[in-house]
Design an enzyme around this catalytic site. Structure first.
Site, short mmCIF file in Angstrom:
data_model
loop_
_atom_site.label_atom_id
_atom_site.label_comp_id
_atom_site.label_asym_id
_atom_site.label_seq_id
_atom_site.Cartn_x
_atom_site.Cartn_y
_atom_site.Cartn_z
N THR A 1 0.85 -1.20 0.00
CA THR A 1 0.00 0.00 0.00
C THR A 1 0.88 1.25 0.00
O THR A 1 2.08 1.17 -0.30
CB THR A 1 -1.00 -0.03 1.18
OG1 THR A 1 -1.93 1.04 1.04
CG2 THR A 1 -0.32 0.06 2.54
N ASN A 2 0.30 2.39 0.30
CA ASN A 2 1.06 3.64 0.30
C ASN A 2 0.60 4.53 1.46
O ASN A 2 -0.26 4.14 2.24
CB ASN A 2 0.90 4.35 -1.04
CG ASN A 2 -0.57 4.61 -1.34
OD1 ASN A 2 -1.21 5.39 -0.67
ND2 ASN A 2 -1.10 3.90 -2.34
N ASN A 3 1.16 5.72 1.53
CA ASN A 3 0.93 6.58 2.71
C ASN A 3 -0.32 7.44 2.64
O ASN A 3 -0.51 8.30 3.50
CB ASN A 3 2.13 7.53 2.89
CG ASN A 3 3.29 6.81 3.53
OD1 ASN A 3 3.09 5.82 4.23
ND2 ASN A 3 4.49 7.28 3.27
#
Ligand code: C5P
Length: 417
Positions: free
Chosen positions: A211-213
C-alpha cells in the site's frame, strides 16, 4: 472552516437534559463557523444551564421565556422563525418531541418551530426506555413524516449509568447534518459527485498488503464539500482511519481492481468523478491463499503486474474527470502530461514532499491545470477548502443540466492512455 455557515441564522433550541453541555459546544462551533446563533432555552433547560453560558459564546440575546419583556426573542418569536435558515433542537427531550409532534406552542421554542418555514433538525437525548416507548417512537415518526430530520440518538452510556440508545450525538456529527441541511440548494444540487479516496491495498497473502501513505483526507474533504453544496456525494474509499462523513454514501473497497469495479458501477448517472485515491500502480501477480512462511533464504522476490488506470479508462462524454498528481519532482510537467494522457478535464497537482501539504496533513497546497492551458495556484488551505476550489472549477465543466444524467450509451468511447 465551513463557508456554508457564514452569515447564516441558526435557531438552537435547548431543552432540559443533562446533554445541555454539548449544546454549548455546538453553539461555539456554529458561531466560529460564521453563523449567528439564536439560542432558545426551555424552562427545563434553565434548570441545567444558564442563558449567560450561551450569550457569552454567541454574543446574541438568548430567549428564556416567551413572556419575558426583556428578551428580544420573546417579543417577536415570529421574526426569529422567519429569520432563521435552520432550527436545531439539541438536546431534545421526549417532552419537547411530544409537544412538537402535537403542534403545541406553550413556550418560545415550540412557538418558533410552529411559525417557521426553515428546516428543523432534532437531536433526541433521553433515557433509553423513554426513547423506546411507543409514544416517543410514534412522535418521532410523526415529525419525520413532516420533514423533520431526527439525528440519533446514539447508543452508549446514559446519565442513569445504564448503557442504551438515548445519548445525544456528538457535535461533529450534528455539524455534518447541519451543513447537509443548509447545502441542499447549493450549486451541486442535482449532481452526482463520485470521489475516490485512500491508498489501495494489494494483497500479498491473507495478512500482508502492498500500500502507500495516503490518509484519504483529501478525498473525504472533497466529498464533504460536494455534500455541503447540495451534491449527491458518493465516496469510494480504500481503507482509511477516517469516520464515514455524514450524508455521503460510502463504498468501501480494498484493491485497485475493487475500486475500478465500484467506480464503474457508480459513473453511469454521475456528473463528475474526482480521483483523489492513491491507486497502486502494481499488484502482486499472485495472492497466496495462506500466510507465506519465512524461508531459509535471505531474499524474497515478489512479482508484480500492472493495475489498470481507472480514471483513464472512464468515458468522458458525459462525465467531468478530475485527477490528482501527487509528485515528488517535476510537478508541473508530470501533472500536465497526466492531464492529457488520462483524458482529464482538470488535474490538481501537489508536491507531497512539503510538510504542510500532501499525505496525512489537514491542509494542502495545489496547482490546478485545465485542458485549455489554464493554471490556478491554490495557496495553502484546508483540504476541505481545496475541495471547494476544485468544485468551483467543476461547476463550469458539466456536460449536462442537473438531474439530466442518464446511462452512458453503449457507443460511449473509453479514453485510454
Ligand atoms: O498514480 P498517478 O500519478 O498516475 O495518478 C494520477 C491520477 O490517476 C490520480 O487521480 C489517481 O487517482 C488516478 N489513477 C487511477 N488509476 C491508477 C493510477 C492512478 O485512476 N491505476
Amino acid at each position: 472552516m465551513t463557508d456554508i455557515l457564514k452569515d447564516k441564522f441558526i435557531g438552537l433550541g435547548v431543552t432540559g437534559s443533562i446533554a445541555c453541555y454539548k449544546a454549548i459546544d455546538l453553539a461555539s462551533k456554529l458561531t466560529q463557523s460564521g453563523a449567528s446563533v439564536d439560542v432558545i432555552l426551555t424552562r427545563g433547560a434553565r434548570e441545567f444551564i444558564t442563558a449567560l453560558a450561551f450569550s457569552s459564546i454567541t454574543h446574541r440575546p438568548v430567549s428564556e421565556d416567551m413572556f419575558d419583556p426583556k428578551s428580544e426573542l420573546s417579543i417577536d418569536h415570529v421574526a426569529v422563525a422567519e429569520r432563521v435558515d435552520l432550527i436545531v433542537v439539541a438536546p431534545a427531550t421526549a417532552h419537547t418531541i411530544a409537544k412538537l409532534a402535537h403542534g403545541l406552542a406553550d413556550d418560545a421554542l415550540t412557538a418558533t418551530i410552529l411559525a417557521t418555514g426553515a428546516p428543523v433538525l432534532v437531536a433526541p437525548a433521553m433515557d433509553a426506555h423513554m426513547y423506546g416507548n411507543l409514544a416517543t417512537q410514534e412522535n418521532v415518526r410523526t415529525l419525520q413524516r413532516r420533514g423533520v430530520t431526527i439525528v440519533g440518538p446514539a447508543t452508549g452510556r446514559l446519565a442513569s449509568g445504564l448503557v442504551g440508545k438515548g445519548r445525544m450525538v456528538e457535535t461533529a456529527e450534528l455539524m455534518g447534518w447541519i451543513t447537509l441541511a443548509l447545502g441542499k440548494t447549493g450549486d451541486m444540487a442535482g449532481r452526482k459527485v463520485v470521489v475516490s479516496a485512500g491508498g489501495t491495498q494489494e494483497a500479498i497473502d491473507p495478512v500482508r498488503v502492498v500500500t502507500n501513505n495516503s490518509s484519504g483526507k483529501m478525498g473525504y474533504a472533497i466529498a464533504e464539500a460536494a455534500r455541503d453544496r447540495g451534491g449527491d456525494a458518493v465516496l469510494v474509499t480504500a481503507p482509511t482511519a477516517l469516520p464515514d462523513p455524514i450524508g455521503v454514501r460510502v463504498v468501501k473497497v480494498q484493491s485497485a481492481l475493487d475500486m475500478q469495479k465500484a467506480i464503474t458501477a457508480e459513473i453511469d448517472d454521475a456528473d463528475v468523478v474526482v480521483m483523489a485515491a492513491a491507486v497502486s500502480d502494481w499488484r502482486p501477480v499472485e495472492t497466496a491463499d495462506q500466510k507465506i512462511k519465512k524461508s531459509a533464504s535471505n531474499e524474497w522476490t515478489l512479482e508484480f503486474t500492472k493495475n489498470p488506470d481507472i480514471i483513464a479508462g472512464l468515458p468522458s462524454d458525459k462525465l467531468v474527470k478530475v485527477g490528482f498528481a501527487a509528485e515528488t519532482e517535476d510537478l508541473i510537467a508530470n501533472a500536465q502530461t497526466k492531464l492529457v494522457s488520462k483524458g482529464l478535464d482538470l488535474i490538481a497537482a501537489n508536491d507531497v514532499t512539503a510538510t504542510d501539504s500532501g499525505f496525512a496533513t489537514d491542509t494542502n497546497r495545489v496547482m490546478l491545470f485545465d485542458r485549455e492551458g489554464g493554471i490556478e495556484v491554490v495557496p495553502l488551505m484546508s483540504k476541505y477548502d481545496v475541495g471547494h476550489r476544485i468544485l468551483d472549477r467543476v461547476k463550469h465543466m458539466f456536460r449536462q443540466g442537473p438531474n439530466d444524467a442518464t446511462s452512458v450509451g453503449e457507443d460511449a468511447t473509453g479514453e485510454g492512455d
